[in-house]
Structure formats: structure tokens, C-alpha cells
Design an enzyme around this catalytic site. Sequence first.
Site, PDB file in Angstrom:
ATOM      1  N   SER A  20      19.050  -6.407  -1.847  1.00 17.45           N
ATOM      2  CA  SER A  20      19.197  -5.014  -1.437  1.00 17.45           C
ATOM      3  C   SER A  20      20.540  -4.800  -0.760  1.00 17.45           C
ATOM      4  CB  SER A  20      18.061  -4.608  -0.499  1.00 17.45           C
ATOM      5  OG  SER A  20      17.930  -5.542   0.536  1.00 17.45           O
ATOM      6  N   HIS A  59      16.039  -3.811  -8.354  1.00 20.95           N
ATOM      7  CA  HIS A  59      15.684  -3.636  -6.940  1.00 20.95           C
ATOM      8  C   HIS A  59      14.360  -2.887  -6.793  1.00 20.95           C
ATOM      9  CE1 HIS A  59      16.708  -2.013  -2.718  1.00 20.95           C
ATOM     10  NE2 HIS A  59      16.158  -3.196  -2.638  1.00 20.95           N
ATOM     11  N   GLU A  84      15.330   0.289  -8.970  1.00 18.02           N
ATOM     12  CA  GLU A  84      16.734   0.592  -9.272  1.00 18.02           C
ATOM     13  C   GLU A  84      17.267  -0.513 -10.183  1.00 18.02           C
ATOM     14  OE1 GLU A  84      18.263   2.736  -5.165  1.00 18.02           O
ATOM     15  OE2 GLU A  84      18.032   0.571  -5.169  1.00 18.02           O
ATOM     16  N   ASN A 132      18.882   2.720  -0.464  1.00 17.68           N
ATOM     17  CA  ASN A 132      19.301   2.199   0.843  1.00 17.68           C
ATOM     18  C   ASN A 132      20.580   2.854   1.353  1.00 17.68           C
ATOM     19  OD1 ASN A 132      17.140   0.569   1.212  1.00 17.68           O
ATOM     20  ND2 ASN A 132      18.133  -1.330   0.600  1.00 17.68           N
TER      21      ASN A 132
HETATM   22  N1  CAA Z   1      -0.873  -3.500  -2.502  1.00 16.51           N
HETATM   23  C1  CAA Z   1      -1.519  -2.601  -3.245  1.00 16.51           C
HETATM   24  N2  CAA Z   1      -1.685  -1.312  -2.889  1.00 16.51           N
HETATM   25  C2  CAA Z   1      -1.180  -0.941  -1.697  1.00 16.51           C
HETATM   26  C3  CAA Z   1      -0.494  -1.824  -0.851  1.00 16.51           C
HETATM   27  C4  CAA Z   1      -0.346  -3.158  -1.292  1.00 16.51           C
HETATM   28  N3  CAA Z   1       0.281  -4.093  -0.583  1.00 16.51           N
HETATM   29  N4  CAA Z   1      -0.106  -1.161   0.254  1.00 16.51           N
HETATM   30  C5  CAA Z   1      -0.538   0.084   0.112  1.00 16.51           C
HETATM   31  N5  CAA Z   1      -1.190   0.222  -1.048  1.00 16.51           N
HETATM   32  C6  CAA Z   1      -1.805   1.424  -1.564  1.00 16.51           C
HETATM   33  C7  CAA Z   1      -3.190   1.663  -1.038  1.00 16.51           C
HETATM   34  O1  CAA Z   1      -4.180   1.004  -1.795  1.00 16.51           O
HETATM   35  C8  CAA Z   1      -3.325   3.180  -1.164  1.00 16.51           C
HETATM   36  O2  CAA Z   1      -3.563   3.539  -2.496  1.00 16.51           O
HETATM   37  P1  CAA Z   1      -4.273   4.973  -2.886  1.00 16.51           P
HETATM   38  O3  CAA Z   1      -3.510   6.046  -2.192  1.00 16.51           O
HETATM   39  O4  CAA Z   1      -4.176   5.041  -4.370  1.00 16.51           O
HETATM   40  O5  CAA Z   1      -5.669   4.819  -2.357  1.00 16.51           O
HETATM   41  C9  CAA Z   1      -1.915   3.651  -0.864  1.00 16.51           C
HETATM   42  O6  CAA Z   1      -1.052   2.535  -1.074  1.00 16.51           O
HETATM   43  C10 CAA Z   1      -1.786   4.113   0.556  1.00 16.51           C
HETATM   44  O7  CAA Z   1      -2.112   3.026   1.405  1.00 16.51           O
HETATM   45  P2  CAA Z   1      -2.899   3.192   2.791  1.00 16.51           P
HETATM   46  O8  CAA Z   1      -3.901   4.319   2.657  1.00 16.51           O
HETATM   47  O9  CAA Z   1      -3.395   1.871   3.223  1.00 16.51           O
HETATM   48  O10 CAA Z   1      -1.810   3.514   3.844  1.00 16.51           O
HETATM   49  P3  CAA Z   1      -0.781   4.696   3.915  1.00 16.51           P
HETATM   50  O11 CAA Z   1      -1.322   5.959   3.342  1.00 16.51           O
HETATM   51  O12 CAA Z   1      -0.329   4.649   5.309  1.00 16.51           O
HETATM   52  O13 CAA Z   1       0.414   4.209   2.950  1.00 16.51           O
HETATM   53  C11 CAA Z   1       2.415   3.130   2.429  1.00 16.51           C
HETATM   54  C12 CAA Z   1       1.081   3.018   3.145  1.00 16.51           C
HETATM   55  C13 CAA Z   1       2.212   3.134   0.920  1.00 16.51           C
HETATM   56  C14 CAA Z   1       3.221   1.890   2.837  1.00 16.51           C
HETATM   57  C15 CAA Z   1       3.108   4.473   2.860  1.00 16.51           C
HETATM   58  O14 CAA Z   1       3.091   4.591   4.264  1.00 16.51           O
HETATM   59  C16 CAA Z   1       4.533   4.586   2.390  1.00 16.51           C
HETATM   60  O15 CAA Z   1       4.792   4.950   1.261  1.00 16.51           O
HETATM   61  N6  CAA Z   1       5.502   4.287   3.281  1.00 16.51           N
HETATM   62  C17 CAA Z   1       6.901   4.304   2.951  1.00 16.51           C
HETATM   63  C18 CAA Z   1       7.275   3.005   2.289  1.00 16.51           C
HETATM   64  C19 CAA Z   1       8.725   2.964   1.907  1.00 16.51           C
HETATM   65  O16 CAA Z   1       9.502   3.854   2.167  1.00 16.51           O
HETATM   66  N7  CAA Z   1       9.099   1.844   1.265  1.00 16.51           N
HETATM   67  C20 CAA Z   1      10.457   1.602   0.919  1.00 16.51           C
HETATM   68  C21 CAA Z   1      11.072   0.751   1.964  1.00 16.51           C
HETATM   69  S1  CAA Z   1      12.763   0.412   1.634  1.00 16.51           S
HETATM   70  C22 CAA Z   1      12.740  -0.944   0.655  1.00 16.51           C
HETATM   71  O17 CAA Z   1      11.744  -1.523   0.351  1.00 16.51           O
HETATM   72  C23 CAA Z   1      14.047  -1.360   0.115  1.00 16.51           C
HETATM   73  C24 CAA Z   1      14.855  -2.302   0.875  1.00 16.51           C
HETATM   74  O18 CAA Z   1      15.664  -2.939   0.268  1.00 16.51           O
HETATM   75  C25 CAA Z   1      14.822  -2.427   2.349  1.00 16.51           C
END
Ligand code: CAA
Length: 335
Positions: free
Chosen positions: A158, A179, A191, A229
Site C-alpha cells: 500500500s 491492492h 486497485e 490511500n
Molecule cells: N469477513 C467476512 N465478513 C466480514 C468481515 C470479515 N472479516 N468483517 C466484516 N464482515 C461483514 C459482516 O459479515 C457484515 O456483513 P453483512 O452486512 O452482509 O451482514 C458486514 O461486514 C458488516 O460487519 P459488522 O456488522 O460486523 O460490522 P460493521 O457494520 O461495523 O462493519 C466494517 C465493519 C465492514 C469493517 C465497516 O465498519 C467498514 O466498512 N469500515 C471501513 C473499512 C475501511 O475503510 N477499510 C479500508 C481500510 S484502508 C485499507 O485497507 C488500505 C490500506 O492500505 C491501509
Amino acid sequence: MASMLSSTAYIAAKASLRTANPTRILAASYATSANVKKITVIGSGLMGAGIVQVAAQSGYHVNMVDLKEEFLAKGEKIITSSLKRVAKKKHGDDAAASKKFIDEVMSRISLSTDSNKAASESDLVVEAIVENIKTKQALFKALDEAAPKDAIFASNTSSLPIADIAAATNRKDKFAGLHFFNPVPQMKLVEIIRIPETSDEVFNTLSDVTKKMGKVPVACKDTPGFIVNRLLVPYMMESLRLVERGDASMQDVDTGMKLGAGYPMGPFELMDYVGLDTIKFITDGWYKSGKGLVGDKLVAPSPLLEKLVKEGHLGRKSGKGFYTYEGVGADKGKK
Ligand code: CAA
């Protein structure tokens, strides 16, 4: 070549042979997503395990590789607990159907501590190891010798330039960034990062493979932070500055962005989720590059972030970051 293509594709390829660049046509003989059957993912951390899972869920046979058996065991645990969530959504309380689903996916995953051997039988190798350029270059240099000459190489980095990693190989035309986002099973985006040498065929293959994994690919040049990012990290750093200046509390910043901008997590919750060491690593790299590519003020060190990382408070994975979590691990709830 004919045996590997459908008759329509073969006729089209033959027709274009008359007009197009011959190296392109040769490349077309391997680079179809249909020819990607076996994938090796190197690194079994949160990202690597997530990539293994989505690939296996989509029907690919996947080698998951790491340095030690104990790391592989952790990766396997990440996959099985995530698969249980997916199975619950798919099959509800039908325990037998859930078990069948999980067993089938797991049967397509092989574990290995020998990256060269795993790569030697793969059509696509995706690297998701530590963000260290020298380590990645050494890995790809060895893989370049071991893997079939037509195999495609991709890095999930990343923060490091794809061109610098690809430089260790003699297959820049078959090299790209791939990514994924955390949590990989849930986040739809991938990406695909092209360096100037990445061939169209390889780009199209990666695009098809990621679509087959249920993802939505977007293309970006090899520029710091790529798309997401580049926007997300300065936003996180600005949220740190707001709190450091005493303009607002971190809880109010998080509430503001969730309720005022519709983000699923506020910036402090998200930094804890991604890992504070990761955010520091990305911003330090951009700041120290001295090229001013991202804007030095935006990514200058944050005293608050520095302090937490120094104390070992890295976010969810260590049980404490900006917030405190129940136990240690990415899936644990906020206290
Ligand atoms: N495996 C499978 N499914 C998962 C999971 C996992 N590890 N984590 C979450 N889920 C699924 C859940 O099963 C649920 O599915 P449904 O809606 O279909 O029922 C859904 O995701 C939502 O999960 P939760 O209800 O447990 O929790 P939430 O509503 O708080 O969502 C989240 C959790 C998906 C993480 C949400 O908060 C979110 O989208 N957050 C933002 C994440 C983000 O921005 N990620 C990018 C980070 S930057 C990056 O990764 C790049 C880098 O290089 C740094």
C-alpha cells in the site's frame, strides 16, 4: 495455442496477428483469466489470509505461504473465522450446509513454507508480506527464477512503488500492483496498479481474476497511495491535527464523520482498524521521500500517533490504540 483458446477467440487472435504487434499476440496466448488456475499468496497476515480466502471462495486453488508453520496456523484461523461469518449469511442456522461450504473452500487451500516451490506451480503470485522494499525485492528475485516464465506477479503493497519492486525481476510486463482493502472478504474494491511495462493482457487478466473474486477493480498509475490511500491517509492525518490542536475530541471527530459524512467508521476508529504502525509507516515513507509528492505538511509526523506507536498501542491488533478493545484481534469490539 489453439487448444487454449475458444474457437472464436482463436479466430480473433489469428485475425489480429496480421495487424498487431507480434509480442502482444504471443502474450495473449497465456494471459487470459481462464489460464489462471492456481494462485500463490505469500504472506498469511490479515491481508494475505483475506486474499487467499476470496480466491478460494471463487473456485481458485490457492497456496498460502509464510515463513513459519505458526504464522500459517494464524492465517488459517483468520480464514476459518471469516468463513464462518460468510457461511452464517449464506446458510443461516443450517449447520451442515455451513460446514460443507467451509470444508469446500478450505479444501482448495494448501499451506506451505516454501515460496519457490509454491510459485513454481502457479499462474499468479500475489505478495502480501512486510512493507520492506529490500525484503520484497529479494523475494521476487527468487520467485522470478522459480515461477513459470508466464506467471503473473503482483504486490499488495500500500505504500511502496510497484516499479521498485518489479525492478528485481525480468518480467516487468507481467508485474502489477493488486491492492486489496481490509477486511478483504467484505471490501469490494481492488486497485490494479500499472507500471509503464505492464502489458494490456496482464492488466485485463488481473481485472478478470478480481471480478471473478467478486471485487470491483479500478486502475491507477504507480503514484504514492494510489487512489484510496492518497485521499484516506491525509484525511486521517488531518483528523489527528484537529485533536492535537484541541479543536475537537476524537470521539466527536469520529461521530462527525460517521453521521455528517456517512462513513462507516470515524477516522480514529479506522486508524485503529488499519493499524497505527501501518499509518505511521505510510506517512513516514512519503515524508522522508523528500519528493514532496504528497505534500509534506499533510503527512508530517503526528506527535499523538508517534507516542501511541512507541508505546506499542497499534490499534485493534494490540488491544489498544486510540480506543481500547475487548481482547486482541481485528474482530474484537470496542470497549
Ligand atoms: N469477513 C467476512 N465478513 C466480514 C468481515 C470479515 N472479516 N468483517 C466484516 N464482515 C461483514 C459482516 O459479515 C457484515 O456483513 P453483512 O452486512 O452482509 O451482514 C458486514 O461486514 C458488516 O460487519 P459488522 O456488522 O460486523 O460490522 P460493521 O457494520 O461495523 O462493519 C466494517 C465493519 C465492514 C469493517 C465497516 O465498519 C467498514 O466498512 N469500515 C471501513 C473499512 C475501511 O475503510 N477499510 C479500508 C481500510 S484502508 C485499507 O485497507 C488500505 C490500506 O492500505 C491501509
